[in-house]
Design a protein around this motif. Sequence first.
Motif, mmCIF file in Angstrom:
data_model
loop_
_atom_site.group_PDB
_atom_site.id
_atom_site.type_symbol
_atom_site.label_atom_id
_atom_site.label_comp_id
_atom_site.label_asym_id
_atom_site.label_seq_id
_atom_site.Cartn_x
_atom_site.Cartn_y
_atom_site.Cartn_z
ATOM 1 N N TRP A 122 -20.028 3.075 17.100
ATOM 2 C CA TRP A 122 -20.616 2.038 17.933
ATOM 3 C C TRP A 122 -20.109 2.257 19.356
ATOM 4 O O TRP A 122 -18.909 2.151 19.621
ATOM 5 C CB TRP A 122 -20.187 0.650 17.456
ATOM 6 C CG TRP A 122 -20.536 0.333 16.037
ATOM 7 C CD1 TRP A 122 -19.920 0.812 14.910
ATOM 8 C CD2 TRP A 122 -21.567 -0.542 15.576
ATOM 9 N NE1 TRP A 122 -20.495 0.292 13.781
ATOM 10 C CE2 TRP A 122 -21.513 -0.555 14.155
ATOM 11 C CE3 TRP A 122 -22.518 -1.334 16.215
ATOM 12 C CZ2 TRP A 122 -22.373 -1.309 13.385
ATOM 13 C CZ3 TRP A 122 -23.381 -2.088 15.440
ATOM 14 C CH2 TRP A 122 -23.316 -2.074 14.046
ATOM 15 N N ARG A 123 -21.008 2.533 20.289
ATOM 16 C CA ARG A 123 -20.610 2.724 21.689
ATOM 17 C C ARG A 123 -20.704 1.370 22.393
ATOM 18 O O ARG A 123 -21.800 0.846 22.605
ATOM 19 C CB ARG A 123 -21.496 3.775 22.356
ATOM 20 C CG ARG A 123 -21.345 5.143 21.716
ATOM 21 C CD ARG A 123 -22.204 6.222 22.371
ATOM 22 N NE ARG A 123 -22.133 7.449 21.609
ATOM 23 C CZ ARG A 123 -21.184 8.374 21.744
ATOM 24 N NH1 ARG A 123 -20.236 8.191 22.658
ATOM 25 N NH2 ARG A 123 -21.178 9.467 21.003
ATOM 26 N N ALA B 59 -21.136 -6.341 23.564
ATOM 27 C CA ALA B 59 -22.425 -5.674 23.348
ATOM 28 C C ALA B 59 -22.200 -4.183 23.088
ATOM 29 O O ALA B 59 -21.206 -3.601 23.534
ATOM 30 C CB ALA B 59 -23.322 -5.856 24.570
ATOM 31 N N TRP B 60 -23.122 -3.579 22.359
ATOM 32 C CA TRP B 60 -23.070 -2.137 22.145
ATOM 33 C C TRP B 60 -24.371 -1.514 22.636
ATOM 34 O O TRP B 60 -25.434 -2.117 22.581
ATOM 35 C CB TRP B 60 -22.802 -1.786 20.683
ATOM 36 C CG TRP B 60 -23.728 -2.397 19.664
ATOM 37 C CD1 TRP B 60 -23.612 -3.618 19.079
ATOM 38 C CD2 TRP B 60 -24.920 -1.809 19.118
ATOM 39 N NE1 TRP B 60 -24.629 -3.842 18.193
ATOM 40 C CE2 TRP B 60 -25.457 -2.737 18.186
ATOM 41 C CE3 TRP B 60 -25.586 -0.606 19.297
ATOM 42 C CZ2 TRP B 60 -26.618 -2.497 17.467
ATOM 43 C CZ3 TRP B 60 -26.743 -0.347 18.572
ATOM 44 C CH2 TRP B 60 -27.247 -1.296 17.671
ATOM 45 N N SER B 61 -24.247 -0.279 23.155
ATOM 46 C CA SER B 61 -25.401 0.384 23.767
ATOM 47 C C SER B 61 -26.096 1.341 22.817
ATOM 48 O O SER B 61 -27.301 1.572 22.930
ATOM 49 C CB SER B 61 -24.961 1.149 25.014
ATOM 50 O OG SER B 61 -23.965 2.116 24.688
ATOM 51 N N SER B 62 -25.362 1.916 21.889
ATOM 52 C CA SER B 62 -25.974 2.838 20.925
ATOM 53 C C SER B 62 -25.108 2.911 19.679
ATOM 54 O O SER B 62 -23.918 2.589 19.703
ATOM 55 C CB SER B 62 -26.142 4.238 21.530
ATOM 56 O OG SER B 62 -24.881 4.839 21.771
ATOM 57 N N ILE C 167 -16.407 3.131 13.726
ATOM 58 C CA ILE C 167 -15.569 3.486 14.873
ATOM 59 C C ILE C 167 -16.128 2.795 16.103
ATOM 60 O O ILE C 167 -17.273 3.043 16.504
ATOM 61 C CB ILE C 167 -15.520 5.012 15.082
ATOM 62 C CG1 ILE C 167 -14.983 5.700 13.816
ATOM 63 C CG2 ILE C 167 -14.662 5.358 16.289
ATOM 64 C CD1 ILE C 167 -14.954 7.210 13.892
ATOM 65 N N LEU C 168 -15.330 1.917 16.697
ATOM 66 C CA LEU C 168 -15.724 1.187 17.894
ATOM 67 C C LEU C 168 -15.198 1.950 19.104
ATOM 68 O O LEU C 168 -13.977 2.069 19.292
ATOM 69 C CB LEU C 168 -15.171 -0.234 17.862
ATOM 70 C CG LEU C 168 -15.397 -1.023 16.566
ATOM 71 C CD1 LEU C 168 -14.790 -2.416 16.670
ATOM 72 C CD2 LEU C 168 -16.882 -1.102 16.226
ATOM 73 N N LEU C 169 -16.108 2.481 19.919
ATOM 74 C CA LEU C 169 -15.740 3.343 21.038
ATOM 75 C C LEU C 169 -16.077 2.638 22.340
ATOM 76 O O LEU C 169 -17.255 2.385 22.636
ATOM 77 C CB LEU C 169 -16.494 4.672 20.933
ATOM 78 C CG LEU C 169 -16.118 5.800 21.880
ATOM 79 C CD1 LEU C 169 -14.691 6.271 21.616
ATOM 80 C CD2 LEU C 169 -17.094 6.964 21.712
ATOM 81 N N THR D 51 -11.343 2.142 18.068
ATOM 82 C CA THR D 51 -10.795 1.334 16.986
ATOM 83 C C THR D 51 -11.513 1.735 15.709
ATOM 84 O O THR D 51 -12.754 1.719 15.662
ATOM 85 C CB THR D 51 -11.002 -0.164 17.259
ATOM 86 O OG1 THR D 51 -10.383 -0.506 18.511
ATOM 87 C CG2 THR D 51 -10.400 -1.005 16.150
ATOM 88 N N ILE D 52 -10.773 2.119 14.682
ATOM 89 C CA ILE D 52 -11.360 2.641 13.451
ATOM 90 C C ILE D 52 -11.171 1.619 12.338
ATOM 91 O O ILE D 52 -10.056 1.159 12.082
ATOM 92 C CB ILE D 52 -10.726 3.984 13.061
ATOM 93 C CG1 ILE D 52 -10.880 4.998 14.204
ATOM 94 C CG2 ILE D 52 -11.371 4.532 11.783
ATOM 95 C CD1 ILE D 52 -10.156 6.302 13.970
#
Length: 284
Positions: free
Chosen positions: A21-22, A34-37, A101-103, A110-111
């Motif tokens: 998750w970007r 919010a996530w972009s992609s 995975i939160l990037l 964060t995994i």
Amino acid sequence: MTKSGNKRVVVIGHINHDRIWRLTEPLRAGGRIAWSSRETRLGGGGYFTARRLLDLGHDVALLSNLMSDAHGEAALADLDAAGFDTRLIARRDGETEFADILLDPTGERTILSSERRLSRTFLLDEPVHADAFYVNAPKLPQTILASLESAPLVVSQFPLREGELRAADIMVGSKADLPGVSMADAWRRAQRLASERLTHLVMTDGPAAISIFDGRIEHTVTLDRTVSVPDTIGAGDSFSGALINALLSGADVVAASRIAGNDTTVWLERREAENRTEPAKSIS
């Protein structure tokens, strides 16, 4: 059979299905982020190291496990098509569990992994032989331990959790995983796991200098140049693959660490360029 001029390497480690998750901003307590992609791709310490070794021309066998559902079947087909030896991959009943995975925009990640997925063990019917082994697993069955005992080169990842004693010549870790721990203390921990066979501990520190310690003398290696990219997932595992490649080519561990660090910089740049020019890909 090992390809002419190349080495056979057995990589023992997990093959994950990473859901990345970007995020548009860093995580914060109580926030709405919010996530972009969102992208799903193969990952895991075993996969990234094995992929780098394969790209560098070696005959790579993956000793891992995949579930028997559609996700596992698709992953096995992709690995076969890429050229891996998949005969040591065990198939397990059940459904594939994804790692989230939160990037964030700064590259901080964060995994999220389930306890069940983290506790997966490895299976091997009888010992195997290779020019080198790479181990990224805390718990190992006796057949794998016996394989390591007779191997000419064993590189092990520093286990983050309590690990099984294993024969290893070199242990690789990250200073970020051992905050406040001196090289001497890290060496003692590594030696308890790898026995007297251990010759060197290699500790990376992101783009900063790499430390190589033999129990008495610490060498530091500064990279030729550094790179800042938002996605560093797998960089440490890619470093391990490049390190093994350099060692198999005859480099000593200090020179091999420098080669591997510079190679990883190029690897990160290349992947970032591909991410900018290609749409996000998903695995089934």
